[in-house]
Write a protein that holds these residues in place. Structure first.
Motif, mmCIF file in Angstrom:
data_model
loop_
_atom_site.group_PDB
_atom_site.id
_atom_site.type_symbol
_atom_site.label_atom_id
_atom_site.label_comp_id
_atom_site.label_asym_id
_atom_site.label_seq_id
_atom_site.Cartn_x
_atom_site.Cartn_y
_atom_site.Cartn_z
ATOM 1 N N GLN A 151 -1.104 -1.926 10.379
ATOM 2 C CA GLN A 151 -2.268 -1.401 9.657
ATOM 3 C C GLN A 151 -1.841 -0.837 8.299
ATOM 4 O OE1 GLN A 151 -4.539 1.896 11.344
ATOM 5 N NE2 GLN A 151 -6.415 0.963 10.536
ATOM 6 N N PRO A 152 -2.508 -1.279 7.226
ATOM 7 C CA PRO A 152 -2.139 -0.819 5.884
ATOM 8 C C PRO A 152 -2.415 0.667 5.647
ATOM 9 C CG PRO A 152 -3.522 -2.790 5.781
ATOM 10 C CD PRO A 152 -3.567 -2.301 7.194
ATOM 11 N N LEU A 153 -1.531 1.304 4.895
ATOM 12 C CA LEU A 153 -1.770 2.620 4.301
ATOM 13 C C LEU A 153 -1.962 2.368 2.814
ATOM 14 C CD1 LEU A 153 -0.082 3.307 6.943
ATOM 15 C CD2 LEU A 153 0.570 5.397 5.773
ATOM 16 N N VAL A 154 -3.069 2.869 2.281
ATOM 17 C CA VAL A 154 -3.427 2.558 0.903
ATOM 18 C C VAL A 154 -3.304 3.803 0.034
ATOM 19 C CG1 VAL A 154 -5.213 1.563 -0.563
ATOM 20 C CG2 VAL A 154 -5.073 0.909 1.817
ATOM 21 N N ASP A 155 -2.703 3.642 -1.121
ATOM 22 C CA ASP A 155 -2.490 4.755 -2.037
ATOM 23 C C ASP A 155 -3.774 5.035 -2.820
ATOM 24 O OD1 ASP A 155 -0.085 6.333 -3.326
ATOM 25 O OD2 ASP A 155 -1.454 5.736 -4.937
ATOM 26 N N LEU A 156 -4.164 6.305 -2.885
ATOM 27 C CA LEU A 156 -5.427 6.642 -3.555
ATOM 28 C C LEU A 156 -5.275 6.765 -5.072
ATOM 29 C CD1 LEU A 156 -7.051 9.089 -0.980
ATOM 30 C CD2 LEU A 156 -7.967 6.885 -1.724
ATOM 31 N N GLN A 157 -4.034 6.662 -5.557
ATOM 32 C CA GLN A 157 -3.860 6.667 -7.006
ATOM 33 C C GLN A 157 -3.886 5.230 -7.549
ATOM 34 O OE1 GLN A 157 -0.802 9.492 -7.568
ATOM 35 N NE2 GLN A 157 -1.657 10.230 -9.478
ATOM 36 N N SER A 158 -3.124 4.351 -6.894
ATOM 37 C CA SER A 158 -3.035 2.966 -7.384
ATOM 38 C C SER A 158 -4.030 2.041 -6.687
ATOM 39 C CB SER A 158 -1.623 2.427 -7.150
ATOM 40 O OG SER A 158 -1.387 2.296 -5.757
ATOM 41 N N LEU A 171 3.782 22.397 0.111
ATOM 42 C CA LEU A 171 5.095 22.242 0.750
ATOM 43 C C LEU A 171 5.852 21.034 0.192
ATOM 44 C CD1 LEU A 171 3.991 22.977 4.427
ATOM 45 C CD2 LEU A 171 5.522 24.388 3.034
ATOM 46 N N GLY A 172 5.276 20.385 -0.814
ATOM 47 C CA GLY A 172 5.950 19.249 -1.445
ATOM 48 C C GLY A 172 5.850 17.968 -0.642
ATOM 49 N N MET A 173 4.849 17.878 0.226
ATOM 50 C CA MET A 173 4.715 16.688 1.070
ATOM 51 C C MET A 173 3.538 15.825 0.611
ATOM 52 S SD MET A 173 5.140 18.515 4.734
ATOM 53 C CE MET A 173 6.534 19.591 5.057
ATOM 54 N N LYS A 174 3.629 14.535 0.950
ATOM 55 C CA LYS A 174 2.480 13.646 0.779
ATOM 56 C C LYS A 174 1.519 13.888 1.940
ATOM 57 C CE LYS A 174 3.884 10.699 -2.549
ATOM 58 N NZ LYS A 174 3.226 10.766 -3.851
ATOM 59 N N VAL A 175 0.243 13.637 1.694
ATOM 60 C CA VAL A 175 -0.741 13.792 2.762
ATOM 61 C C VAL A 175 -1.509 12.490 2.949
ATOM 62 C CG1 VAL A 175 -2.703 15.130 3.606
ATOM 63 C CG2 VAL A 175 -0.948 16.244 2.204
ATOM 64 N N VAL A 176 -1.526 12.030 4.183
ATOM 65 C CA VAL A 176 -2.197 10.783 4.546
ATOM 66 C C VAL A 176 -3.351 11.142 5.485
ATOM 67 C CG1 VAL A 176 -1.864 8.490 5.585
ATOM 68 C CG2 VAL A 176 0.092 9.686 4.563
ATOM 69 N N ALA A 177 -4.486 10.460 5.339
ATOM 70 C CA ALA A 177 -5.589 10.661 6.282
ATOM 71 C C ALA A 177 -5.713 9.416 7.148
ATOM 72 C CB ALA A 177 -6.891 10.905 5.536
ATOM 73 N N GLU A 178 -5.798 9.597 8.459
ATOM 74 C CA GLU A 178 -5.966 8.426 9.336
ATOM 75 C C GLU A 178 -7.374 8.395 9.915
ATOM 76 O OE1 GLU A 178 -2.983 8.507 12.423
ATOM 77 O OE2 GLU A 178 -3.982 10.093 13.521
ATOM 78 N N GLY A 179 -7.786 7.232 10.375
ATOM 79 C CA GLY A 179 -9.119 7.094 10.949
ATOM 80 C C GLY A 179 -10.208 7.106 9.894
ATOM 81 N N GLN A 197 -5.695 5.538 5.690
ATOM 82 C CA GLN A 197 -5.474 4.468 6.657
ATOM 83 C C GLN A 197 -6.701 4.453 7.567
ATOM 84 O OE1 GLN A 197 -2.025 5.271 9.097
ATOM 85 N NE2 GLN A 197 -2.333 3.480 10.393
ATOM 86 N N GLY A 198 -7.233 3.272 7.829
ATOM 87 C CA GLY A 198 -8.380 3.218 8.728
ATOM 88 C C GLY A 198 -9.177 1.942 8.543
ATOM 89 N N TYR A 199 -10.183 1.786 9.413
ATOM 90 C CA TYR A 199 -10.978 0.558 9.426
ATOM 91 C C TYR A 199 -11.675 0.317 8.098
ATOM 92 C CZ TYR A 199 -10.404 1.021 14.525
ATOM 93 O OH TYR A 199 -9.893 1.151 15.782
ATOM 94 N N PHE A 200 -11.915 1.390 7.305
ATOM 95 C CA PHE A 200 -12.593 1.199 6.031
ATOM 96 C C PHE A 200 -11.842 0.192 5.154
ATOM 97 C CE2 PHE A 200 -13.020 2.503 1.499
ATOM 98 C CZ PHE A 200 -14.275 1.945 1.312
#
Ligand code: C2E
Ligand code: MG
Ligand code: MG
Ligand code: MG
Length: 275
Positions: free
Chosen positions: A31-38, A216-224, A243-246
Protein backbone atom coordinates in the motif's frame (compact mmCIF):
# COMPACT_ATOMS: atom_id res chain seq x y z
CA UNK A 1 -11.48 -12.27 2.25
CA UNK A 2 -12.33 -15.25 4.40
CA UNK A 3 -12.58 -15.79 8.16
CA UNK A 4 -9.87 -17.36 10.29
CA UNK A 5 -8.85 -20.96 9.69
CA UNK A 6 -9.29 -23.53 12.47
CA UNK A 7 -7.07 -22.47 15.35
CA UNK A 8 -7.59 -25.23 17.89
CA UNK A 9 -5.28 -27.74 16.30
CA UNK A 10 -1.90 -26.00 16.48
CA UNK A 11 0.22 -28.88 15.11
CA UNK A 12 -2.05 -28.96 12.07
CA UNK A 13 -1.79 -25.19 11.66
CA UNK A 14 1.98 -25.34 11.97
CA UNK A 15 2.06 -28.01 9.26
CA UNK A 16 -0.28 -25.97 7.06
CA UNK A 17 1.88 -22.86 7.44
CA UNK A 18 5.05 -24.81 6.76
CA UNK A 19 3.36 -26.03 3.60
CA UNK A 20 2.26 -22.47 2.78
CA UNK A 21 5.89 -21.35 2.92
CA UNK A 22 7.18 -24.37 1.00
CA UNK A 23 4.50 -24.03 -1.69
CA UNK A 24 4.69 -20.26 -1.98
CA UNK A 25 1.12 -19.61 -0.80
CA UNK A 26 1.93 -16.38 1.03
CA UNK A 27 1.46 -13.10 -0.81
CA UNK A 28 2.62 -9.56 -0.19
CA UNK A 29 0.39 -6.65 -1.08
CA UNK A 30 1.83 -3.15 -1.03
CA UNK A 31 0.00 0.00 0.00
CA UNK A 32 1.43 3.39 -1.04
CA UNK A 33 2.35 6.12 1.44
CA UNK A 34 1.97 9.47 -0.28
CA UNK A 35 3.88 12.62 0.60
CA UNK A 36 1.67 15.65 1.23
CA UNK A 37 4.33 18.07 0.04
CA UNK A 38 5.20 16.49 -3.32
CA UNK A 39 2.07 14.39 -3.78
CA UNK A 40 4.26 11.45 -4.81
CA UNK A 41 4.36 7.84 -3.61
CA UNK A 42 7.38 7.75 -1.31
CA UNK A 43 7.05 4.40 0.40
CA UNK A 44 5.11 1.14 0.27
CA UNK A 45 3.88 -0.82 3.28
CA UNK A 46 4.13 -4.58 2.80
CA UNK A 47 1.00 -6.37 4.03
CA UNK A 48 0.96 -10.16 4.14
CA UNK A 49 -1.86 -12.45 2.93
CA UNK A 50 -2.25 -16.23 2.77
CA UNK A 51 -3.68 -17.68 -0.43
CA UNK A 52 -5.14 -20.68 1.40
CA UNK A 53 -5.79 -23.69 -0.84
CA UNK A 54 -9.32 -24.27 0.61
CA UNK A 55 -10.26 -21.02 2.28
CA UNK A 56 -9.25 -18.40 -0.26
CA UNK A 57 -7.29 -15.25 0.45
CA UNK A 58 -6.82 -14.81 4.21
CA UNK A 59 -6.20 -11.40 5.78
CA UNK A 60 -3.29 -10.87 8.17
CA UNK A 61 -5.52 -10.83 11.26
CA UNK A 62 -7.02 -14.17 10.20
CA UNK A 63 -3.77 -16.09 10.58
CA UNK A 64 -0.92 -14.04 12.10
CA UNK A 65 -2.06 -14.36 15.75
CA UNK A 66 -2.52 -18.12 15.30
CA UNK A 67 0.79 -18.36 13.46
CA UNK A 68 2.40 -16.80 16.52
CA UNK A 69 0.91 -19.44 18.83
CA UNK A 70 2.11 -22.08 16.37
CA UNK A 71 5.67 -20.73 16.59
CA UNK A 72 5.68 -19.73 12.92
CA UNK A 73 6.14 -15.96 13.27
CA UNK A 74 9.88 -15.97 12.74
CA UNK A 75 9.62 -18.04 9.55
CA UNK A 76 6.82 -15.86 8.15
CA UNK A 77 8.67 -12.69 9.18
CA UNK A 78 11.76 -13.85 7.36
CA UNK A 79 9.72 -14.66 4.26
CA UNK A 80 8.15 -11.17 4.33
CA UNK A 81 11.57 -9.57 4.78
CA UNK A 82 13.12 -11.55 1.92
CA UNK A 83 10.25 -10.88 -0.49
CA UNK A 84 10.03 -7.19 0.38
CA UNK A 85 13.79 -6.65 0.00
CA UNK A 86 13.80 -8.54 -3.30
CA UNK A 87 10.85 -6.54 -4.64
CA UNK A 88 12.39 -3.27 -3.49
CA UNK A 89 15.65 -4.05 -5.21
CA UNK A 90 13.76 -4.84 -8.43
CA UNK A 91 11.74 -1.58 -8.29
CA UNK A 92 14.83 0.48 -7.57
CA UNK A 93 16.70 -1.14 -10.43
CA UNK A 94 13.65 -0.48 -12.60
CA UNK A 95 14.03 3.26 -12.02
CA UNK A 96 12.15 3.93 -8.76
CA UNK A 97 15.41 4.97 -7.18
CA UNK A 98 14.02 6.75 -4.11
CA UNK A 99 11.26 4.30 -3.29
CA UNK A 100 11.25 2.85 0.23
CA UNK A 101 9.52 -0.14 1.73
CA UNK A 102 8.07 -0.64 5.21
CA UNK A 103 7.49 -3.98 6.89
CA UNK A 104 5.58 -4.76 10.08
CA UNK A 105 7.47 -6.41 12.91
CA UNK A 106 5.77 -8.65 15.46
CA UNK A 107 6.70 -8.88 19.18
CA UNK A 108 8.21 -12.35 18.91
CA UNK A 109 10.62 -11.17 16.21
CA UNK A 110 11.99 -8.75 18.81
CA UNK A 111 12.51 -11.54 21.27
CA UNK A 112 14.63 -13.42 18.74
CA UNK A 113 18.30 -12.64 19.51
CA UNK A 114 19.27 -13.24 15.87
CA UNK A 115 16.64 -10.85 14.46
CA UNK A 116 18.80 -7.79 13.88
CA UNK A 117 21.57 -9.85 12.26
CA UNK A 118 19.01 -11.58 10.01
CA UNK A 119 17.66 -8.22 8.78
CA UNK A 120 21.13 -6.86 8.11
CA UNK A 121 22.16 -10.06 6.29
CA UNK A 122 19.02 -9.89 4.11
CA UNK A 123 19.68 -6.25 3.16
CA UNK A 124 23.17 -7.27 2.20
CA UNK A 125 22.01 -10.29 0.21
CA UNK A 126 19.50 -8.17 -1.74
CA UNK A 127 21.92 -5.24 -2.09
CA UNK A 128 19.34 -2.90 -0.52
CA UNK A 129 20.59 0.17 1.34
CA UNK A 130 19.49 0.05 5.02
CA UNK A 131 18.02 3.55 4.64
CA UNK A 132 15.47 2.18 2.16
CA UNK A 133 13.86 -0.11 4.73
CA UNK A 134 11.47 1.02 7.45
CA UNK A 135 10.43 -1.22 10.31
CA UNK A 136 6.92 -0.57 11.65
CA UNK A 137 6.50 -1.46 15.28
CA UNK A 138 3.38 -1.09 17.43
CA UNK A 139 3.37 0.08 21.02
CA UNK A 140 1.83 -3.25 21.90
CA UNK A 141 4.77 -5.08 20.31
CA UNK A 142 7.20 -2.99 22.34
CA UNK A 143 5.30 -3.65 25.56
CA UNK A 144 5.08 -7.38 24.86
CA UNK A 145 8.69 -7.71 23.82
CA UNK A 146 9.87 -6.11 27.08
CA UNK A 147 13.29 -4.85 28.02
CA UNK A 148 15.40 -6.20 25.18
CA UNK A 149 13.92 -3.61 22.80
CA UNK A 150 16.33 -0.79 23.60
CA UNK A 151 19.34 -2.66 22.27
CA UNK A 152 17.53 -4.09 19.25
CA UNK A 153 16.13 -0.71 18.18
CA UNK A 154 19.43 1.06 18.83
CA UNK A 155 21.12 -1.61 16.69
CA UNK A 156 18.75 -0.93 13.79
CA UNK A 157 19.23 2.83 14.12
CA UNK A 158 23.00 2.44 14.19
CA UNK A 159 22.79 0.52 10.91
CA UNK A 160 20.71 3.24 9.28
CA UNK A 161 17.24 1.66 9.16
CA UNK A 162 14.16 3.81 9.77
CA UNK A 163 11.77 3.06 12.61
CA UNK A 164 8.08 3.97 12.69
CA UNK A 165 5.82 3.71 15.72
CA UNK A 166 2.70 2.12 14.19
CA UNK A 167 -0.95 2.46 15.27
CA UNK A 168 -0.03 5.42 17.46
CA UNK A 169 -2.52 6.06 20.23
CA UNK A 170 -4.08 2.60 20.39
CA UNK A 171 -1.72 0.77 22.75
CA UNK A 172 -0.57 1.31 26.28
CA UNK A 173 2.44 3.52 26.68
CA UNK A 174 2.38 5.57 23.48
CA UNK A 175 4.12 8.49 25.11
CA UNK A 176 6.65 6.45 27.03
CA UNK A 177 7.50 4.60 23.79
CA UNK A 178 8.20 7.93 22.12
CA UNK A 179 10.31 9.07 25.04
CA UNK A 180 12.32 5.87 25.23
CA UNK A 181 12.90 4.68 21.67
CA UNK A 182 14.54 6.38 18.66
CA UNK A 183 11.63 6.54 16.21
CA UNK A 184 11.90 8.45 12.95
CA UNK A 185 8.15 8.61 12.39
CA UNK A 186 4.80 7.96 14.00
CA UNK A 187 1.70 6.62 12.30
CA UNK A 188 -1.53 8.04 13.65
CA UNK A 189 -3.93 5.14 13.90
CA UNK A 190 -6.98 5.05 11.64
CA UNK A 191 -9.14 5.31 14.78
CA UNK A 192 -8.26 9.01 15.07
CA UNK A 193 -8.69 9.67 11.34
CA UNK A 194 -12.09 8.05 10.77
CA UNK A 195 -14.13 10.96 12.21
CA UNK A 196 -11.46 13.65 12.10
CA UNK A 197 -13.50 15.96 9.88
CA UNK A 198 -16.70 15.92 11.93
CA UNK A 199 -15.54 15.20 15.47
CA UNK A 200 -13.80 18.16 17.09
CA UNK A 201 -12.31 15.92 19.77
CA UNK A 202 -10.66 13.62 17.21
CA UNK A 203 -9.54 16.67 15.24
CA UNK A 204 -7.87 18.10 18.35
CA UNK A 205 -6.19 14.75 19.03
CA UNK A 206 -4.89 14.44 15.47
CA UNK A 207 -3.55 18.03 15.46
CA UNK A 208 -1.84 17.47 18.80
CA UNK A 209 -0.21 14.23 17.63
CA UNK A 210 1.08 15.96 14.50
CA UNK A 211 2.48 18.86 16.55
CA UNK A 212 4.04 16.51 19.09
CA UNK A 213 5.67 14.39 16.38
CA UNK A 214 7.11 17.49 14.73
CA UNK A 215 8.35 18.90 18.03
CA UNK A 216 10.20 15.64 18.55
CA UNK A 217 11.73 15.89 15.07
CA UNK A 218 9.68 13.03 13.65
CA UNK A 219 7.66 12.63 10.47
CA UNK A 220 3.95 12.04 10.96
CA UNK A 221 1.94 9.66 8.80
CA UNK A 222 -1.84 9.21 8.92
CA UNK A 223 -3.27 5.78 8.14
CA UNK A 224 -6.80 4.82 7.16
CA UNK A 225 -7.32 7.97 5.07
CA UNK A 226 -10.43 7.18 3.04
CA UNK A 227 -11.81 10.54 1.87
CA UNK A 228 -10.70 13.75 0.24
CA UNK A 229 -11.91 15.78 3.22
CA UNK A 230 -9.76 13.73 5.61
CA UNK A 231 -6.81 14.28 3.29
CA UNK A 232 -7.55 18.01 3.16
CA UNK A 233 -7.70 18.21 6.96
CA UNK A 234 -4.33 16.45 7.21
CA UNK A 235 -2.56 18.64 4.65
CA UNK A 236 -3.93 21.81 6.29
CA UNK A 237 -2.59 20.58 9.61
CA UNK A 238 0.85 19.80 8.16
CA UNK A 239 0.77 16.02 8.38
CA UNK A 240 3.68 14.63 6.32
CA UNK A 241 2.27 11.56 4.59
CA UNK A 242 -1.02 9.75 4.15
CA UNK A 243 -1.92 6.12 3.54
CA UNK A 244 -5.37 4.74 2.87
CA UNK A 245 -8.08 3.79 0.39
CA UNK A 246 -8.41 7.43 -0.68
CA UNK A 247 -5.17 7.19 -2.66
CA UNK A 248 -4.90 3.42 -3.05
CA UNK A 249 -5.76 0.16 -1.24
CA UNK A 250 -3.09 -2.52 -0.74
CA UNK A 251 -2.10 -3.55 -4.30
CA UNK A 252 -0.81 -6.73 -5.92
CA UNK A 253 2.30 -6.52 -8.06
CA UNK A 254 0.47 -5.95 -11.36
CA UNK A 255 -1.64 -3.12 -9.86
CA UNK A 256 1.41 -1.61 -8.22
CA UNK A 257 3.40 -1.74 -11.41
CA UNK A 258 0.61 0.10 -13.17
CA UNK A 259 0.41 2.75 -10.46
CA UNK A 260 4.16 3.37 -10.36
CA UNK A 261 4.40 3.46 -14.16
CA UNK A 262 1.56 6.00 -14.33
CA UNK A 263 3.44 8.36 -11.97
CA UNK A 264 0.11 9.23 -10.36
CA UNK A 265 0.31 11.83 -7.58
CA UNK A 266 -2.14 13.62 -5.31
CA UNK A 267 -3.85 16.55 -7.07
CA UNK A 268 -2.27 19.98 -6.42
CA UNK A 269 -5.17 21.26 -4.30
CA UNK A 270 -4.45 18.49 -1.75
CA UNK A 271 -0.81 19.41 -1.25
CA UNK A 272 0.47 21.28 1.81
CA UNK A 273 1.58 24.32 -0.20
CA UNK A 274 -1.94 24.90 -1.50
CA UNK A 275 -3.85 27.72 0.19
P1 C2E B 1 -1.22 -2.00 10.04
O1 C2E B 1 0.26 -2.17 10.02
O2 C2E B 1 -1.76 -0.85 10.82
O3 C2E B 1 -1.67 -1.91 8.51
C1 C2E B 1 -2.70 -1.10 8.04
C2 C2E B 1 -3.98 -1.88 7.86
O4 C2E B 1 -5.03 -1.00 7.49
C3 C2E B 1 -3.91 -2.93 6.75
O5 C2E B 1 -4.73 -4.04 7.12
C4 C2E B 1 -4.55 -2.20 5.57
O6 C2E B 1 -5.09 -3.06 4.59
C5 C2E B 1 -5.64 -1.43 6.28
N1 C2E B 1 -6.03 -0.23 5.55
C6 C2E B 1 -5.30 0.49 4.68
N2 C2E B 1 -5.97 1.58 4.24
C7 C2E B 1 -7.16 1.56 4.86
C8 C2E B 1 -8.31 2.45 4.82
O7 C2E B 1 -8.33 3.47 4.14
N3 C2E B 1 -9.36 2.10 5.62
C9 C2E B 1 -9.34 0.99 6.40
N4 C2E B 1 -10.42 0.72 7.13
N5 C2E B 1 -8.28 0.14 6.45
C10 C2E B 1 -7.20 0.43 5.70
P2 C2E B 1 -4.23 -5.54 6.96
O8 C2E B 1 -3.41 -5.67 5.72
O9 C2E B 1 -5.41 -6.43 7.12
O10 C2E B 1 -3.26 -5.73 8.17
C11 C2E B 1 -3.72 -5.64 9.49
C12 C2E B 1 -2.56 -5.63 10.47
O11 C2E B 1 -1.86 -6.89 10.40
C13 C2E B 1 -1.50 -4.58 10.11
O12 C2E B 1 -1.92 -3.34 10.60
C14 C2E B 1 -0.29 -5.15 10.81
O13 C2E B 1 -0.31 -4.85 12.18
C15 C2E B 1 -0.50 -6.66 10.65
N6 C2E B 1 0.32 -7.14 9.51
C16 C2E B 1 0.06 -7.11 8.19
N7 C2E B 1 1.07 -7.65 7.48
C17 C2E B 1 2.01 -8.03 8.39
C18 C2E B 1 3.30 -8.66 8.30
O14 C2E B 1 3.83 -8.95 7.22
N8 C2E B 1 3.95 -8.90 9.49
C19 C2E B 1 3.42 -8.56 10.71
N9 C2E B 1 4.12 -8.83 11.83
N10 C2E B 1 2.22 -7.96 10.83
C20 C2E B 1 1.53 -7.70 9.69
MG1 MG C 1 1.87 -1.09 9.74
MG1 MG D 1 -0.85 0.80 11.36
MG1 MG E 1 -3.63 0.03 12.15
Amino acid sequence: MQAAPQTKDLPALTAALEQALAQDQLRLLYQPLVDLQSGAVVSLEALVRWQHPDQGLLAAHAFLPQADSAGMTAAIGLWVLRRACGDLQAWRRGGQIDLRVAINISPSQFRDPGFCAAVVAMLDECAVAPGALTLEITETALTEAGDGCDDVLAGFKARGLSLTLDDFGTGHGSLSSLKRYPFDAIKIDADYIRNVVHDSHDAAMAKSIIAMGHNLGMKVVAEGVETESQCDFLRRNMCDQIQGYFFAPPLDSAELHQLLASGRTLPAHLLRMHR
